[in-house]
Design an enzyme around this catalytic site. Structure first.
Site, PDB file in Angstrom:
ATOM      1  N   ASP A   1      36.736  38.450  36.962  1.00 15.66           N
ATOM      2  CA  ASP A   1      37.123  37.593  35.827  1.00 15.66           C
ATOM      3  C   ASP A   1      38.483  38.016  35.270  1.00 15.66           C
ATOM      4  O   ASP A   1      39.051  37.324  34.428  1.00 15.66           O
ATOM      5  CB  ASP A   1      36.104  37.731  34.681  1.00 15.66           C
ATOM      6  CG  ASP A   1      34.693  37.313  35.083  1.00 15.66           C
ATOM      7  OD1 ASP A   1      34.557  36.487  36.001  1.00 15.66           O
ATOM      8  OD2 ASP A   1      33.725  37.804  34.458  1.00 15.66           O
TER       9      ASP A   1
ATOM     10  N   GLU B   1      32.483  28.057  46.401  1.00 18.73           N
ATOM     11  CA  GLU B   1      31.060  28.378  46.488  1.00 18.73           C
ATOM     12  C   GLU B   1      30.259  27.096  46.361  1.00 18.73           C
ATOM     13  O   GLU B   1      30.323  26.422  45.329  1.00 18.73           O
ATOM     14  CB  GLU B   1      30.629  29.372  45.390  1.00 18.73           C
ATOM     15  CG  GLU B   1      29.146  29.709  45.580  1.00 18.73           C
ATOM     16  CD  GLU B   1      28.466  30.357  44.393  1.00 18.73           C
ATOM     17  OE1 GLU B   1      29.125  30.967  43.526  1.00 18.73           O
ATOM     18  OE2 GLU B   1      27.220  30.234  44.348  1.00 18.73           O
TER      19      GLU B   1
ATOM     20  N   HIS C   1      29.811  25.670  37.198  1.00 20.06           N
ATOM     21  CA  HIS C   1      28.910  26.769  37.581  1.00 20.06           C
ATOM     22  C   HIS C   1      27.425  26.490  37.355  1.00 20.06           C
ATOM     23  O   HIS C   1      26.629  26.556  38.284  1.00 20.06           O
ATOM     24  CB  HIS C   1      29.302  28.067  36.850  1.00 20.06           C
ATOM     25  CG  HIS C   1      28.404  29.199  37.220  1.00 20.06           C
ATOM     26  ND1 HIS C   1      27.261  29.501  36.511  1.00 20.06           N
ATOM     27  CD2 HIS C   1      28.442  30.070  38.255  1.00 20.06           C
ATOM     28  CE1 HIS C   1      26.642  30.518  37.091  1.00 20.06           C
ATOM     29  NE2 HIS C   1      27.340  30.885  38.143  1.00 20.06           N
TER      30      HIS C   1
ATOM     31  N   HIS D   1      37.635  34.863  39.552  1.00 16.52           N
ATOM     32  CA  HIS D   1      36.288  34.305  39.517  1.00 16.52           C
ATOM     33  C   HIS D   1      36.184  33.142  38.528  1.00 16.52           C
ATOM     34  O   HIS D   1      36.357  33.339  37.328  1.00 16.52           O
ATOM     35  CB  HIS D   1      35.336  35.440  39.107  1.00 16.52           C
ATOM     36  CG  HIS D   1      33.904  35.067  39.058  1.00 16.52           C
ATOM     37  ND1 HIS D   1      33.125  35.249  37.934  1.00 16.52           N
ATOM     38  CD2 HIS D   1      33.089  34.539  39.995  1.00 16.52           C
ATOM     39  CE1 HIS D   1      31.895  34.855  38.193  1.00 16.52           C
ATOM     40  NE2 HIS D   1      31.837  34.414  39.434  1.00 16.52           N
ATOM     41  N   ARG D   2      35.967  31.949  39.022  1.00 15.14           N
ATOM     42  CA  ARG D   2      35.969  30.708  38.214  1.00 15.14           C
ATOM     43  C   ARG D   2      37.332  30.550  37.532  1.00 15.14           C
ATOM     44  O   ARG D   2      37.420  30.039  36.412  1.00 15.14           O
ATOM     45  CB  ARG D   2      34.844  30.721  37.170  1.00 15.14           C
ATOM     46  CG  ARG D   2      33.479  31.118  37.717  1.00 15.14           C
ATOM     47  CD  ARG D   2      32.399  31.102  36.654  1.00 15.14           C
ATOM     48  NE  ARG D   2      31.212  31.847  37.080  1.00 15.14           N
ATOM     49  CZ  ARG D   2      30.188  32.186  36.304  1.00 15.14           C
ATOM     50  NH1 ARG D   2      30.175  31.810  35.043  1.00 15.14           N
ATOM     51  NH2 ARG D   2      29.169  32.869  36.765  1.00 15.14           N
TER      52      ARG D   2
ATOM     53  N   ASP E   1      33.078  27.003  41.850  1.00 19.43           N
ATOM     54  CA  ASP E   1      31.741  26.527  42.223  1.00 19.43           C
ATOM     55  C   ASP E   1      31.751  25.015  42.392  1.00 19.43           C
ATOM     56  O   ASP E   1      32.319  24.307  41.560  1.00 19.43           O
ATOM     57  CB  ASP E   1      30.753  26.893  41.115  1.00 19.43           C
ATOM     58  CG  ASP E   1      30.814  28.371  40.770  1.00 19.43           C
ATOM     59  OD1 ASP E   1      30.458  29.183  41.626  1.00 19.43           O
ATOM     60  OD2 ASP E   1      31.253  28.706  39.637  1.00 19.43           O
TER      61      ASP E   1
ATOM     62  N   GLU F   1      38.210  31.721  43.113  1.00 22.91           N
ATOM     63  CA  GLU F   1      36.819  31.406  43.456  1.00 22.91           C
ATOM     64  C   GLU F   1      36.349  30.349  42.479  1.00 22.91           C
ATOM     65  O   GLU F   1      36.626  30.440  41.274  1.00 22.91           O
ATOM     66  CB  GLU F   1      35.940  32.659  43.319  1.00 22.91           C
ATOM     67  CG  GLU F   1      34.502  32.481  43.792  1.00 22.91           C
ATOM     68  CD  GLU F   1      33.480  32.048  42.751  1.00 22.91           C
ATOM     69  OE1 GLU F   1      32.311  31.876  43.104  1.00 22.91           O
ATOM     70  OE2 GLU F   1      33.851  31.845  41.567  1.00 22.91           O
TER      71      GLU F   1
HETATM   72  O1  G3P Z   1      31.111  33.947  44.445  1.00 24.50           O
HETATM   73  C1  G3P Z   1      30.705  35.063  43.743  1.00 24.50           C
HETATM   74  C2  G3P Z   1      30.014  34.740  42.463  1.00 24.50           C
HETATM   75  O2  G3P Z   1      30.677  33.692  41.852  1.00 24.50           O
HETATM   76  C3  G3P Z   1      28.575  34.358  42.652  1.00 24.50           C
HETATM   77  O3  G3P Z   1      27.872  34.297  41.468  1.00 24.50           O
HETATM   78  O4  G3P Z   1      26.795  33.154  39.600  1.00 24.50           O
HETATM   79  O5  G3P Z   1      29.155  33.857  39.387  1.00 24.50           O
HETATM   80  O6  G3P Z   1      28.535  31.945  40.850  1.00 24.50           O
HETATM   81  P1  G3P Z   1      28.104  33.260  40.279  1.00 24.50           P
HETATM   82 CA    CA Z   2      30.492  31.381  41.962  1.00 25.23          CA
END
Ligand code: G3P
Ligand code: CA
Length: 243
Positions: free
Chosen positions: A229, A110, A50, A8-9, A37, A35
Site C-alpha cells: 500500500d 487480480e 475490491h 496494491h490497489r 481487482d 495491482e
Molecule cells: O494481490 C494481492 C492481494 O491484493 C490479495 O488480497 O484481499 O488485498 O485483494 P486482497
Molecule cells: Ca487484490
C-alpha cells in the site's frame, strides 16, 4: 535492482483504493507496477473494485454484480477515504488500460472470482487485454484454483496463483494448476519457498507488505515482487540494497 514494487490497489494508503487518484499517485511515486481487482457489473462490464459489496468504499449498499456500469459511474468511491476525494468514481478496466497504455507500468489484474464465480470473467478480461495488446505487461492472478486452470488453457499471459493458505507442496501445487507465478501472503514467506519457486522458475511475489521490517526481509530474500500500500516507503527501503 531488487524485487519489483507493486502498488496494491494503487497507492492505497494515500488515496482511495482502486481509483484513478490512487493509480496516478502510484505512477508519480514510481511504483514498477499496479495491482488492482477486477469484477463484473450486472451488464458484464469489468470494473476495478475490491469488495463484492459496495458498502465499505462507496455511498451505496449492495453487491457490485447487481448494478449496471452506468449506475456505478454515478457513485462516490472517494469520500469514505477523505473529503478531498468527493466525487471520485469507480473505474472500468477499459478506462484503466487506456490510462496505462503510454506509461511504463506493469499491471497485476487480480480476478476477484473466489467469492462470486463471475461467469466468463476470464474471457472478458483476456479480450480486453488483447484489444490493448498488453499481454507482455500484464500478470493475471486469482485465489480461485479453477480460474487459474481455465486461464492456463486460454492464454500464455503470466498467471499467478494467489494464496494465504499453508501447504508444504505449495509451489508444486500452483504449477500443477498451470500457474506460472505465485503470489503469497507475507506469513507464507518461510522455509525454502524462495528457493523452491526459483527452482521451478516461478516468480514469487508477496502481499501485502507495508511494514519496514517486512519490506526489508522481502528484499533481503530477493522476492521477485512485493505488493504494498506504500510504494514510496518500499522504494526507500529497496534503495538501501543498491550498491
Ligand atoms: O494481490 C494481492 C492481494 O491484493 C490479495 O488480497 O484481499 O488485498 O485483494 P486482497
Ligand atoms: Ca487484490
Amino acid at each position: 535492482m531488487g524485487g519489483k514494487i507493486f502498488a496494491h490497489r494503487g497507492a492505497s494508503q494515500l488515496a482511495p483504493e482502486n481509483t484513478m487518484p490512487a493509480f496516478e499517485l502510484a505512477y508519480q511515486l514510481k511504483a514498477d507496477a499496479i495491482e488492482t481487482d477486477v469484477q463484473l457489473t450486472k451488464d458484464r462490464i469489468p470494473v476495478l473494485f475490491h469488495d463484492i459489496r459496495l458498502n465499505r468504499t462507496t455511498n451505496q449498499k449492495g453487491y457490485i454484480k447487481d448494478f449496471t456500469y452506468e449506475q456505478l459511474t454515478k457513485l462516490d468511491a472517494g469520500s469514505w477515504f477523505s473529503k478531498k476525494y468527493i466525487g471520485t468514481s469507480i473505474v472500468s478496466l477499459e478506462d484503466f488500460l487506456k490510462w496505462v497504455e503510454d506509461k511504463p507500468l506493469m499491471i497485476n489484474l487480480e480476478l476477484k472470482n473466489h467469492k462470486i464465480a463471475y461467469k466468463h470473467l476470464e474471457e472478458i478480461v483476456l479480450e480486453m487485454i488483447e484489444y490493448f495488446q498488453m499481454e507482455e505487461r500484464i500478470i493475471l492472478s486469482s485465489f480461485n484454483p479453477t480460474s487459474i486452470q481455465r486461464l492456463a488453457k486460454m492464454t500464455h499471459i503470466q498467471t499467478a496463483f494467489l494464496t494465504s493458505k499453508r501447504r508444504t507442496d505449495l509451489v508444486e501445487y500452483a504449477q500443477s494448476l498451470g500457474a506460472t507465478a505465485l503470489h503469497i501472503h507475507y506469513r507464507l514467506l518461510r522455509g525454502n519457498i524462495v528457493e523452491q519457486s526459483r527452482n521451478r522458475n516461478m516468480p514469487l511475489r508477496v502481499y501485502t507488505v507495508n511494514k519496514r521490517r517486512q519490506l526489508l526481509r522481502c528484499f533481503q530474500k530477493k522476492c521477485d515482487g512485493i505488493i504494498t500500500d506504500v510504494p514510496h516507503k518500499a522504494q526507500r527501503i529497496r534503495n538501501l540494497f543498491r550498491i
